[in-house]
Design a protein around this motif. Structure first.
Motif, PDB file in Angstrom:
ATOM      1  N   ALA A   4      22.950  -9.631  10.350  1.00  0.00           N
ATOM      2  CA  ALA A   4      23.117 -10.566   9.246  1.00  0.00           C
ATOM      3  C   ALA A   4      22.043 -11.645   9.357  1.00  0.00           C
ATOM      4  CB  ALA A   4      24.509 -11.201   9.320  1.00  0.00           C
ATOM      5  N   PRO A   5      21.789 -12.366   8.278  1.00  0.00           N
ATOM      6  CA  PRO A   5      20.839 -13.472   8.366  1.00  0.00           C
ATOM      7  C   PRO A   5      21.231 -14.438   9.484  1.00  0.00           C
ATOM      8  CG  PRO A   5      21.342 -13.003   6.086  1.00  0.00           C
ATOM      9  CD  PRO A   5      22.295 -12.175   6.916  1.00  0.00           C
ATOM     10  N   GLY A   6      20.232 -14.870  10.249  1.00  0.00           N
ATOM     11  CA  GLY A   6      20.453 -15.762  11.372  1.00  0.00           C
ATOM     12  C   GLY A   6      20.614 -15.044  12.701  1.00  0.00           C
ATOM     13  N   ASP A  19      17.034 -11.899   5.801  1.00  0.00           N
ATOM     14  CA  ASP A  19      17.718 -11.295   4.663  1.00  0.00           C
ATOM     15  C   ASP A  19      18.118  -9.870   5.037  1.00  0.00           C
ATOM     16  OD1 ASP A  19      18.773 -11.067   2.101  1.00  0.00           O
ATOM     17  OD2 ASP A  19      16.874 -10.502   1.183  1.00  0.00           O
ATOM     18  N   GLU A  38      18.606 -21.859   1.664  1.00  0.00           N
ATOM     19  CA  GLU A  38      19.414 -21.649   2.864  1.00  0.00           C
ATOM     20  C   GLU A  38      19.450 -20.173   3.260  1.00  0.00           C
ATOM     21  OE1 GLU A  38      24.036 -21.762   4.265  1.00  0.00           O
ATOM     22  OE2 GLU A  38      23.417 -23.200   2.738  1.00  0.00           O
ATOM     23  N   VAL A  39      19.274 -19.925   4.556  1.00  0.00           N
ATOM     24  CA  VAL A  39      19.446 -18.590   5.135  1.00  0.00           C
ATOM     25  C   VAL A  39      20.809 -18.537   5.807  1.00  0.00           C
ATOM     26  CG1 VAL A  39      18.622 -16.971   6.897  1.00  0.00           C
ATOM     27  CG2 VAL A  39      16.987 -18.123   5.412  1.00  0.00           C
ATOM     28  N   VAL A  40      21.032 -19.472   6.733  1.00  0.00           N
ATOM     29  CA  VAL A  40      22.320 -19.594   7.403  1.00  0.00           C
ATOM     30  C   VAL A  40      22.431 -21.015   7.956  1.00  0.00           C
ATOM     31  CG1 VAL A  40      21.486 -18.683   9.605  1.00  0.00           C
ATOM     32  CG2 VAL A  40      23.904 -18.544   9.088  1.00  0.00           C
ATOM     33  N   GLY A  41      23.537 -21.689   7.660  1.00  0.00           N
ATOM     34  CA  GLY A  41      23.706 -23.062   8.121  1.00  0.00           C
ATOM     35  C   GLY A  41      22.587 -23.957   7.640  1.00  0.00           C
TER      36      GLY A  41
END
Length: 185
Positions: free
Chosen positions: A5-7, A30, A95-98
């Motif tokens: 997953a992203p991150g 992504d 945003e990608v993650v957080g």
């Protein structure tokens, strides 16, 4: 591909023979049914950001050079940034993650400067078609592990591969101690 997953980070295993990815750590940006995209975190180039994207040279994290993001579209650039804890996303931030996201390099620098705790620019990226990454993981080419924001912005990423593995639980951490050339063991 539910675990990617992203991150997340992909950490190259000794089974990965592609020289583009030997001992690499890839940040996933992504992942969906059409494929996956990430950037290699531990391949700095000798090219200063100031030589290519002068306006961004004061915003990027040390060492202030372009990083080789991967073998795809090496003439293009992606920027990954970390929003400050209390900041709202500025114009040009996705945003990608957080708090971690992509920074649009066409955005005027002054609209982003001051909003970020770190930024890194990558020439090119790593990309996989549908099911390609899943196949590489199944054949044992990648360890899939959680990422941490400081992984992206290290001053010296030369030990990132070992450090990421070292913090993993159980036997996966043991891989951090393998010699560069196992035949010399």
């Amino acid at each position: 591909m539910s675990e990617v997953a992203p991150g997340m980070l992909l950490v190259a295993t000794p089974a990965l023979l592609d020289p583009n990815f030997a001992d690499s750590v890839v940040l996933m940006l992504d992942v969906d049914d059409s494929g996956a995209l990430g950037v290699i975190l531990n391949q700095p180039s000798p090219v200063p950001v100031a030589e290519v994207l002068a306006g961004w040279s004061e915003v990027v994290a040390e060492p202030g050079v372009l990083f080789r993001g991967g073998p795809v579209s090496t003439e293009g650039a992606l920027a990954v940034g970390l929003l400050r804890a209390s900041a709202e996303a500025p114009v040009g931030f996705k945003e990608v993650v957080g708090r971690l996201g992509l920074v649009d390099l066409d955005t005027p620098v002054e609209l982003v400067d001051g909003w970020l705790d770190g930024m890194r620019i990558f020439a090119g990226y790593a990309g996989w078609g549908p099911d390609q990454l899943e196949g590489e993981i199944e054949e044992g080419s990648w360890y899939v592990v959680p990422g941490e924001a400081p992984d992206v912005f290290r001053d010296d990423p030369s030990e990132l591969w070992r450090d990421v593995l070292r913090r993993q639980p159980g036997q996966l951490a043991w891989h951090s101690t393998r010699p560069v050339d196992p035949d010399m063991n």
